[in-house]
Design a protein around this motif. Structure first.
Motif: not given
Length: 307
Positions: A55-64, A99-100, A143-146, A196-208
């Motif tokens: 089973c492969f598990v991706h990380g931050l901002t990735g997908d399966r 996607y944080i 992040l998939g490892g955590l 970043l060219g983005l309007v930010k919406s941040v998942n702070k719990s993952l960042l912290e």
């Protein structure tokens, strides 16, 4: 930790149907469509007489799928390169909304929520395949490892007996660029949105939790390390191998240091690539693929001897 490295999921192209929810008071403009995301378990290669699940598990901002797809390729390498080398393995990939920072709405799921979903989804998939006791190997990036470590810990001594199977059946874990001791990634939220060219919406719990010296991250590591040492003393699985990046990401640097990506007492191997590209193989001739395959083949062959 950036699998897709500033990539973003595509929004649904189907316009909202005002008749679909007749009892809804809000208008479509007040509730913009949330980008779709490929989550849960997907079988990349099935094998009716499989002796192991990988089973492969991706990380931050990735997908399966995209995380494991090399530039210029259209299909993930676990689907094309692995089956000919491991003909008794069922190959799975797991997706979760990691996607944080993005336009619209970022998932508010915490690490433990993603880990709980991984445990439940994978258990359900294996039960449906009549293989709840089949050995399983994880290949996890960033992040998939955590999330994988937390899922295994949640499985151990779980009050729901059917959820204990993941812990009991995990025979090996390949960590690829996993920040066991934190990373600079939490600082990503401080990058100006315009850059970043983005309007930010941040998942702070993952960042912290990705901050160096974060107590929750340290607790996961302490509990996981304690479990691993206990199993090792009893000569029981899982086996563990850590891969770490050799090259920096342009204009960014190394995302996860060797010190953070490795575990004392376990095999540590380099891959001549940056954090994003270390899990993208285009050919069986790439040395990074050969190194990873060597670990998988060794573990699978050990299963054969045990049986």
């Amino acid at each position: 930790m950036m699998d897709g490295f500033l990539s973003r999921p595509k929004k649904r192209k189907t316009p909202p149907n005002p008749q679909a929810h007749p009892n809804t008071d809000t208008s479509p403009s007040e509730n913009p469509p949330i980008p779709s995301f490929p989550d849960g378990v997907k079988v990349l290669h099935d094998c009716p007489d499989a002796t192991v699940d990988i089973c492969f598990v991706h990380g931050l901002t990735g997908d399966r799928e995209s995380t494991w797809t090399a530039d210029g390729q259209s299909v993930p390498w676990p689907k094309t390169l692995l089956p000919p080398k491991l003909d008794k393995a069922r190959i799975l990939t797991y997706g979760y909304d990691a996607y944080i920072v993005r336009k619209g709405v970022a998932s508010s799921n915490r690490l433990i929520d993603h880990a709980t979903n991984l445990l439940n989804d994978l258990t359900t998939d294996r039960v449906c395949c009549n293989a709840p006791s089949r050995p399983i190997i994880f290949v996890v990036h960033s992040l998939g490892g955590l999330i994988c470590k937390q899922a295994v810990l949640l499985s151990r001594n779980n009050p729901d007996t059917h959820l204990r199977g993941i812990f009991n059946c995990t025979t090996g874990i390949v960590f690829m660029g996993t920040p066991h001791r934190g990373a600079w990634m939490a600082d990503w939220a401080e990058i100006p949105a315009s850059a970043l060219g983005l309007v930010k919406s941040v998942n702070k719990s993952l960042l912290e939790i990705l901050q160096t010296n974060n107590q929750a991250l340290e607790l996961i590591q302490v509990n996981f390390w304690s479990m691993i040492r206990e199993r090792q003393k009893a000569n029981q699985p899982p086996d563990v191998t850590c891969f770490f990046e050799e090259l920096p990401v342009p204009r960014v640097g190394k995302v996860v240091s060797k010190e953070s990506a490795t575990l004392e007492g376990y095999n540590s191997i380099t891959i001549h690539a940056n954090h994003r590209d270390m899990v993208k193989f285009a050919s069986v001739e790439e040395n990074g693929f050969k190194r990873l395959l060597g670990e998988l083949v060794r573990w699978v062959s050990q299963l054969g001897k045990e049986n």
